[in-house]
Design an enzyme around this catalytic site. Sequence first.
Site, PDB file in Angstrom:
ATOM      1  N   ARG A 235       0.854  -1.178   0.000  1.00  0.00           N
ATOM      2  CA  ARG A 235       0.000   0.000   0.000  1.00  0.00           C
ATOM      3  C   ARG A 235       0.891   1.228   0.000  1.00  0.00           C
ATOM      4  O   ARG A 235       1.960   1.216   0.636  1.00  0.00           O
ATOM      5  CB  ARG A 235      -0.884   0.034   1.267  1.00  0.00           C
ATOM      6  CG  ARG A 235      -2.039  -0.926   1.261  1.00  0.00           C
ATOM      7  CD  ARG A 235      -3.121  -0.517   0.251  1.00  0.00           C
ATOM      8  NE  ARG A 235      -4.258  -1.417   0.285  1.00  0.00           N
ATOM      9  CZ  ARG A 235      -4.451  -2.457  -0.531  1.00  0.00           C
ATOM     10  NH1 ARG A 235      -3.566  -2.735  -1.465  1.00  0.00           N
ATOM     11  NH2 ARG A 235      -5.527  -3.208  -0.426  1.00  0.00           N
ATOM     12  N   GLU A 264      -3.769   7.382  -4.829  1.00  0.00           N
ATOM     13  CA  GLU A 264      -4.083   6.821  -6.155  1.00  0.00           C
ATOM     14  C   GLU A 264      -5.381   7.424  -6.692  1.00  0.00           C
ATOM     15  O   GLU A 264      -6.307   7.637  -5.909  1.00  0.00           O
ATOM     16  CB  GLU A 264      -4.217   5.294  -6.039  1.00  0.00           C
ATOM     17  CG  GLU A 264      -2.892   4.655  -5.661  1.00  0.00           C
ATOM     18  CD  GLU A 264      -3.016   3.164  -5.348  1.00  0.00           C
ATOM     19  OE1 GLU A 264      -4.079   2.568  -5.625  1.00  0.00           O
ATOM     20  OE2 GLU A 264      -2.044   2.603  -4.837  1.00  0.00           O
ATOM     21  N   HIS A 282      -1.291   0.137  -9.757  1.00  0.00           N
ATOM     22  CA  HIS A 282      -1.919  -0.821  -8.819  1.00  0.00           C
ATOM     23  C   HIS A 282      -2.473  -2.043  -9.569  1.00  0.00           C
ATOM     24  O   HIS A 282      -3.673  -2.331  -9.511  1.00  0.00           O
ATOM     25  CB  HIS A 282      -3.025  -0.123  -8.015  1.00  0.00           C
ATOM     26  CG  HIS A 282      -3.356  -0.838  -6.732  1.00  0.00           C
ATOM     27  ND1 HIS A 282      -3.742  -0.194  -5.594  1.00  0.00           N
ATOM     28  CD2 HIS A 282      -3.358  -2.164  -6.411  1.00  0.00           C
ATOM     29  CE1 HIS A 282      -3.984  -1.075  -4.630  1.00  0.00           C
ATOM     30  NE2 HIS A 282      -3.750  -2.285  -5.110  1.00  0.00           N
TER      31      HIS A 282
HETATM   32  C1  8YV Z   1      -7.166  -4.529  -5.131  1.00  0.00           C
HETATM   33  C2  8YV Z   1      -5.375  -5.165  -3.737  1.00  0.00           C
HETATM   34  O1  8YV Z   1      -7.915  -4.821  -4.041  1.00  0.00           O
HETATM   35  O2  8YV Z   1      -6.068  -7.261  -2.935  1.00  0.00           O
HETATM   36  C3  8YV Z   1      -5.665  -6.139  -2.654  1.00  0.00           C
HETATM   37  O3  8YV Z   1      -5.481  -5.786  -1.489  1.00  0.00           O
HETATM   38  O4  8YV Z   1      -4.750  -4.177  -3.510  1.00  0.00           O
HETATM   39  C4  8YV Z   1      -5.898  -5.362  -5.084  1.00  0.00           C
HETATM   40  O5  8YV Z   1      -6.091  -6.685  -5.397  1.00  0.00           O
HETATM   41  C5  8YV Z   1      -7.989  -4.767  -6.302  1.00  0.00           C
HETATM   42  O6  8YV Z   1      -7.308  -4.280  -7.345  1.00  0.00           O
HETATM   43  C6  8YV Z   1      -9.309  -4.022  -6.155  1.00  0.00           C
HETATM   44  O7  8YV Z   1      -9.855  -3.759  -7.351  1.00  0.00           O
END
Ligand code: 8YV
Length: 317
Positions: A235, A264, A282
């Site tokens: 993150r 983001e 991402h």
């Molecule tokens: C996003 C992610 O959630 O799983 C996670 O924690 O960061 C990603 O997989 C996913 O892109 C949401 O659309």
Amino acid sequence: MSEQKTDILVWGPMHASLMQNLERDYSVHKLADINDIDAWADQHGTQVRGVVTSGVFGTDNAILDRLPNLEVVNSFGVGYDAVDTQYLSRRGIKLSNTPDVLNNAVAETAMALMLCVSRRISEAERFVRAGQWPNGKFPLGNDLCGKTCGIVGLGKIGKTIAKRAAAFEMNIAYFRRGRPYDDVSYRHYGDLRELAQDSDYLIVIVPGGPDTQHLIDADVLRALGPKSFLINVARGTVVDEKALVASLLASEIAGAGLDVFDDEPNVPAELLKLDNVVLTPHIGSGTYETRQAMADLVFANVKGYFDKGTLVTPVEL
Ligand code: 8YV
């Protein structure tokens, strides 16, 4: 007379097959289509029993406050730091996420970023496309083989990354506060700065949230040093982005591969100008296979809850 369908609020655009499944079996309200949330909540708020969201969208307590009969939040993604778990727990609302099914995809993204920064792949491609090859040689890169891959967060994805990095003949080390894990023989560091100091590539893969906010700060970056690279597939909040930009501008680290950012989809303008930084939007879990598996798991959780009262992959609150 047919049975009344359960009302669900879907927080944002979702995987197509998940939407198809939800719209077939439930009465779906789409937040993106609601212009006046108060008027909508006055009319439908009490009917809604489920929310489907994602790790990126999270939830907003002001909206959840308008859903007094909400029982469950089903989130698409493994990370749920954008959801206020204390709020859910206070209200007795259950939460599910999508662990495991994305381990390989995120680990592959980490490997891709590591190869990309070490061998300057993005920069090399820009060099060829700009017609610069006939004018001179492209600078050399760095090996992965024989180097130390420091992993910050040896959870399920961290372990998957470790296996892949080991196959590239890298030395694997990891940071964990307190005791080492019993089930791995990788080198353990209880001090993050020491791990950074000994790492050629420092891969960040801890959950987001207050516990890990700015874990990678100016000190850790300074310890990483001018010959080493930072990779973040966790993150944006885990890295102090201002400190990272400053350290890259001052060449205090060799470069970075970043899939996640503080705000983001906004990326600091300074990063866009740097050739030693690889930036992706991402896409950690973003493969056809993995996103399908995530979509199926979200739906299995929704179904499991409303048909049988059980979540397949509950988050302990
Ligand atoms: C996003 C992610 O959630 O799983 C996670 O924690 O960061 C990603 O997989 C996913 O892109 C949401 O659309």
